[in-house]
Design a protein around this motif. Structure first.
Motif, short mmCIF file in Angstrom:
data_model
loop_
_atom_site.label_atom_id
_atom_site.label_comp_id
_atom_site.label_asym_id
_atom_site.label_seq_id
_atom_site.Cartn_x
_atom_site.Cartn_y
_atom_site.Cartn_z
N ARG A 164 -68.30 -36.22 -2.24
CA ARG A 164 -67.51 -35.01 -2.38
C ARG A 164 -67.16 -34.48 -1.00
O ARG A 164 -67.96 -34.57 -0.07
N HIS A 166 -65.15 -31.09 1.12
CA HIS A 166 -64.76 -29.69 0.98
C HIS A 166 -64.22 -29.19 2.31
O HIS A 166 -64.81 -29.44 3.39
N ALA A 169 -60.09 -24.13 0.82
CA ALA A 169 -59.93 -24.09 -0.63
C ALA A 169 -59.75 -25.47 -1.23
O ALA A 169 -59.52 -25.58 -2.44
N GLY A 170 -59.82 -26.52 -0.41
CA GLY A 170 -59.63 -27.88 -0.91
C GLY A 170 -60.96 -28.54 -1.23
O GLY A 170 -61.90 -28.52 -0.43
N LYS A 171 -61.06 -29.12 -2.42
CA LYS A 171 -62.25 -29.85 -2.86
C LYS A 171 -61.79 -31.17 -3.47
O LYS A 171 -60.87 -31.18 -4.29
N SER A 205 -58.57 -34.30 -6.91
CA SER A 205 -58.45 -33.13 -6.04
C SER A 205 -58.57 -31.88 -6.89
O SER A 205 -57.87 -31.72 -7.89
N ILE A 206 -59.46 -31.00 -6.48
CA ILE A 206 -59.70 -29.76 -7.20
C ILE A 206 -59.43 -28.60 -6.24
O ILE A 206 -60.03 -28.53 -5.16
N GLY A 207 -58.56 -27.70 -6.66
CA GLY A 207 -58.28 -26.55 -5.81
C GLY A 207 -56.89 -26.59 -5.23
O GLY A 207 -55.90 -26.84 -5.94
N THR A 208 -56.79 -26.41 -3.94
CA THR A 208 -55.50 -26.25 -3.29
C THR A 208 -54.71 -27.56 -3.28
O THR A 208 -55.28 -28.66 -3.35
N SER A 209 -53.41 -27.41 -3.18
CA SER A 209 -52.52 -28.56 -3.03
C SER A 209 -51.94 -28.63 -1.62
O SER A 209 -51.02 -29.41 -1.38
N ASN A 213 -55.24 -29.19 4.02
CA ASN A 213 -56.60 -28.99 3.53
C ASN A 213 -57.08 -30.16 2.67
O ASN A 213 -58.27 -30.51 2.70
#
Length: 262
Positions: A164, A166, A169-171, A205-209, A213
């Motif tokens: 993972r 991080h 805001a990008g995960k 990808s979870i969060g920002t696009s 990031n």
């Protein structure tokens, strides 16, 4: 009558004196060559009699040739530094255009995001800003080449284990996959794995696009990757000992240890 004749003679004599005083004697070719020879013997350089052509030859042929030679050597050194015998994969991920309103109108600028890899386990990213797109891409590529990292790969095609990443805001989640899966990734993450040389991986990808990031989060996950060989060295054990703890026989563990490649 005699007085008039005397005046005319005096006037002609005065004009002759003025003409002789205003005229400058022109040196002959022989005298000029003699002066050049004397200056050459004294250690100086003979004067050039070519006028504008001589100045052009002195500044354009001699001085210009020296300037071109220095520039050519500098370009050769730059090419030799970049050409280190390996082919790099360069992928343009994103270009952002910004504008600034000034008195005369709008002034545009461009920012480029580039990913560079050798397809054999090394990858890097960089960004550059400039007034023109090609210059921004060149800056970003040079920055990416300076910040390349090495990632251990399993069998040269996938990751050794899940991970993972991080950043802001990008995960992102990355998972190893069996042969034939392909690259299950989109956008900036696909460019990273294609440049890295990974053929089978599953990502999410979870969060920002935001591409910046997302790429930084992906690199955070890749830097946390470790191979069995590195773990064995850190713990002072053999790779076969680590692989044999899952219930596999000693022969199978040794075969798997030999098949592992960084």
């Amino acid at each position: 009558m005699m007085a008039d004749e005397n005046k005319n003679e005096d006037t002609q004599a005065a004009e002759t004196k003025v003409d002789n005083a205003g005229s400058t004697p022109t040196p002959t070719t022989a005298s000029t060559e003699a002066a050049d020879n004397q200056s050459a013997e004294a250690g100086g350089q003979p004067q050039q009699r070519e006028g504008r052509g001589g100045r052009g030859g002195r500044g354009g042929r001699d001085g210009g040739g020296r300037g071109r030679g220095r520039g050519r050597d500098r370009d050769d050194r730059r090419n030799r530094g970049d050409d280190d015998g390996e082919e790099l994969i360069e992928k343009l991920v994103h270009i952002n255009r910004v504008s600034k309103t000034v008195k005369g109108g709008k002034r545009f600028g461009f920012a480029a995001l580039v990913v560079v890899g050798d397809g054999k386990g090394r990858v890097g990213f960089g960004h550059g800003k400039a007034r023109e797109v090609p210059e921004a891409i060149t800056k970003a590529t040079a920055s990416a080449k300076k910040k390349m990292i090495r990632v251990p790969l399993k069998e040269g095609r996938t990751l050794h284990h899940d991970g993972r990443g991080h950043f802001g805001a990008g995960k992102v989640n990355v998972r190893s996959a069996p042969a034939g899966t392909g690259i299950i990734a989109g956008g900036p993450m696909r460019a990273v794995f294609e440049s890295l040389g990974v053929h089978d991986v599953v990502t999410k990808s979870i969060g920002t696009s935001n591409p910046y990031n997302m790429i930084r989060a992906t690199f955070d996950a890749l830097t946390n990757q470790s191979s069995p060989k590195a773990v064995a060295q850190r713990r002072g054990k053999k790779v076969a000992d680590l692989l044999g703890r899952g219930g596999a026989s000693e022969a199978e563990a040794e075969a798997a240890a030999e098949a592992i490649a960084e």
